[in-house]
Scaffold this active site. Structure first.
Site, short mmCIF file in Angstrom:
data_model
loop_
_atom_site.label_atom_id
_atom_site.label_comp_id
_atom_site.label_asym_id
_atom_site.label_seq_id
_atom_site.Cartn_x
_atom_site.Cartn_y
_atom_site.Cartn_z
N ASN A 5 0.82 -1.23 0.00
CA ASN A 5 0.00 0.00 0.00
C ASN A 5 0.85 1.27 0.00
O ASN A 5 0.68 2.17 0.82
CB ASN A 5 -0.98 0.00 1.19
CG ASN A 5 -0.29 0.00 2.54
OD1 ASN A 5 0.88 -0.37 2.65
ND2 ASN A 5 -1.00 0.41 3.56
N ASP A 30 -3.25 -5.05 2.26
CA ASP A 30 -3.19 -4.61 3.66
C ASP A 30 -3.40 -3.10 3.80
O ASP A 30 -2.91 -2.31 3.01
CB ASP A 30 -1.87 -4.98 4.30
CG ASP A 30 -1.87 -4.60 5.76
OD1 ASP A 30 -2.74 -5.08 6.49
OD2 ASP A 30 -1.03 -3.77 6.17
N HIS A 41 -2.02 -9.70 11.23
CA HIS A 41 -2.29 -9.11 12.56
C HIS A 41 -3.58 -9.56 13.25
O HIS A 41 -4.47 -8.75 13.49
CB HIS A 41 -2.19 -7.59 12.52
CG HIS A 41 -2.80 -6.91 11.32
ND1 HIS A 41 -4.06 -7.15 10.87
CD2 HIS A 41 -2.27 -5.97 10.47
CE1 HIS A 41 -4.30 -6.40 9.81
NE2 HIS A 41 -3.24 -5.69 9.54
N ASP A 95 4.10 -5.32 11.59
CA ASP A 95 3.22 -4.25 11.08
C ASP A 95 3.86 -2.87 11.33
O ASP A 95 3.17 -1.91 11.66
CB ASP A 95 1.82 -4.32 11.70
CG ASP A 95 0.80 -3.51 10.90
OD1 ASP A 95 1.16 -2.94 9.84
OD2 ASP A 95 -0.36 -3.42 11.35
ZN LIG Z 1 -3.27 -4.33 8.12
#
Ligand SMILES: [Zn+2]
Length: 433
Positions: A94, A154, A235, A308
């Site tokens: 992303n 994501d 996650h 993350d």
């Molecule tokens: Zn995510």
């Protein structure tokens, strides 16, 4: 390749996986010998009292390049990764533009090679522009020089079940996996910014419930069963997700899952001060969920730890809570947090840490050369950890470009001392080489 020849290094007296003490001789990037060794001609690294693990592999890193080089670049993110003991990271798609073509994937891959501190493996987008509708060039990305195997939108959920089904069917052909940001967009409203519960009501913050995650995980494991393909839950954050995973695995469904260090330690109570540092997606959950996540990681229901790592420039984070960006830094602190939560508590051994932070994530991502045991003939991707350190996190000492660090001021009992990428030190004595 711009890597220099790493030469010969002797790691003296390391505790391999915390189990037995030995010297490790590295020659030309490969573990050549393990035992009680002499050091003639070798550069000696004193590893007495240090735990040696295979280099860590992060399934979930946001490097922000291209598009937000003010928050992080491939170079600065690679530095943070090396400092954290990582030798490979998967860079999420992303960015701006999105990694949804073979060319974009190769660009990220090449930037990683040029930085030369960790292997940067691009994650490909599932859908064009993360739009959720039309599949991205999955096959072309897989066949590109970047050899993409993990695909994820994501930041957004692949919400349309038909699109998710087709993506799973597609990646099956080349052994790929879809990593899902599990969050039903209708159950988690557009303004939602924290866990829905008693506290969100009291704070007047729009919350999203754990079930927004759980319904997507449940749906996706059924789609994985139907397609015979692999799905990965990014996650995981709730006890309900753990229950679904446990059932799916008992049925032999090809599902894997990761948990972040922050979901293993921090709880939603931290939001009472409206500090946007603790605003993260998925949100911090209550203590019951945190307990369930720890137990699931210890018993293998959750397969891996992933950071993350989500760097943000100050002007994106320093807002009223509802308007601030989601995310927190994670690469430099993942190992100390996991050591504190899982090892010092007795829930896991160092060998277990090697499994959840190196071997299994490398296998999920199809990364050859990472996640191998510390064995003769394996590439010398190694991290050496001081298990009795006294590390107080200082966000201003970070090598990341960003400062959204939830651990600032906290003290941990373990720290990364040295990192080797194919025998070449990237970090020595806690500093970048
Ligand atoms: Zn995510």
């Amino acid at each position: 390749m711009t890597e220099q020849t790493p030469g010969t290094i002797l790691l003296r007296g390391a505790s391999l996986l915390g189990e037995r003490s030995a010297d490790v001789l590295v020659v030309d990037g490969v573990i050549a010998e393990i035992g009680s060794l002499s050091a003639e001609g070798a550069r000696v690294v004193d590893a007495d009292g240090l735990v040696a693990l295979p280099g860590l592999v992060d399934l979930h890193t946001h490097l922000r390049e291209p598009g937000r080089e003010d928050a992080e670049t491939v170079v600065t993110g690679s530095r943070a990764a090396a400092m954290g003991g990582f030798t490979a990271v998967l860079a999420m798609a992303n960015t701006s533009p999105v990694t949804d073509t073979a060319e974009a994937a190769e660009r990220v891959h090449d930037l990683g090679l040029a930085a030369g501190l960790v292997d940067v493996q691009p994650v490909g987008a599932v859908t064009k522009g993360l739009g959720g509708e039309e599949l991205a060039e999955l096959g072309l990305m897989a066949r590109s020089r970047a050899r993409v195997r993990v695909f994820s939108d994501d930041g957004r959920c692949v919400a349309d079940p038909r699109v998710m089904r087709r993506a799973l069917e597609y990646v099956k052909a080349f052994g790929g996996v879809v990593s899902q940001h599990s969050q039903d967009p209708d159950l988690a409203g557009p303004q939602s910014c924290c866990h829905e519960g008693e506290l969100s009501g009291r704070l007047g913050l729009p919350g999203w419930p754990g079930v927004a995650e759980e319904v997507i995980v449940a749906r996706d494991v059924m789609l994985a069963r139907h397609t015979g393909s692999r799905v990965h839950v990014a996650h995981a954050s709730t006890a309900g997700t753990v229950e679904v995973l446990r059932w799916a695995k008992s049925q032999g469904i090809a599902v894997t899952a990761e948990v972040t260090p922050h979901h293993l330690l921090l709880t939603t109570d931290l939001l009472s001060g409206y500090d946007p540092t603790y605003k993260v997606n998925p949100p911090l959950r209550p203590a019951e969920d945190v307990e369930a996540l720890r137990a699931a990681l210890a018993d293998g229901t959750i397969d891996a730890v992933a950071t993350d790592h989500a760097p943000h420039a100050r002007h994106d984070k320093e807002h009223a809570f509802v308007d601030a960006a989601f995310g927190m830094l994670g690469l430099e602190t993942a190992l100390p947090v996991v050591a504190s939560v899982m090892v010092e508590s007795g829930l896991m051994t160092w060998a277990d840490v090697a499994r959840v932070m190196s071997t299994t994530p490398a296998a999920i991502a199809g990364l050859e050369g990472h996640g191998r045991g510390l064995e003769v003939g394996a590439p010398a991707n190694i991290v050496l950890v001081d298990p009795s350190a006294d590390l107080t996190v200082d966000r201003d000492a970070s090598v990341s470009l960003s400062r959204n660090n939830p651990w600032h001021g906290r003290t941990f009992g373990a720290a990364v001392r040295h990192t080797l990428l194919r025998g070449r030190p990237t970090v020595l004595d806690g500093s970048l080489v």
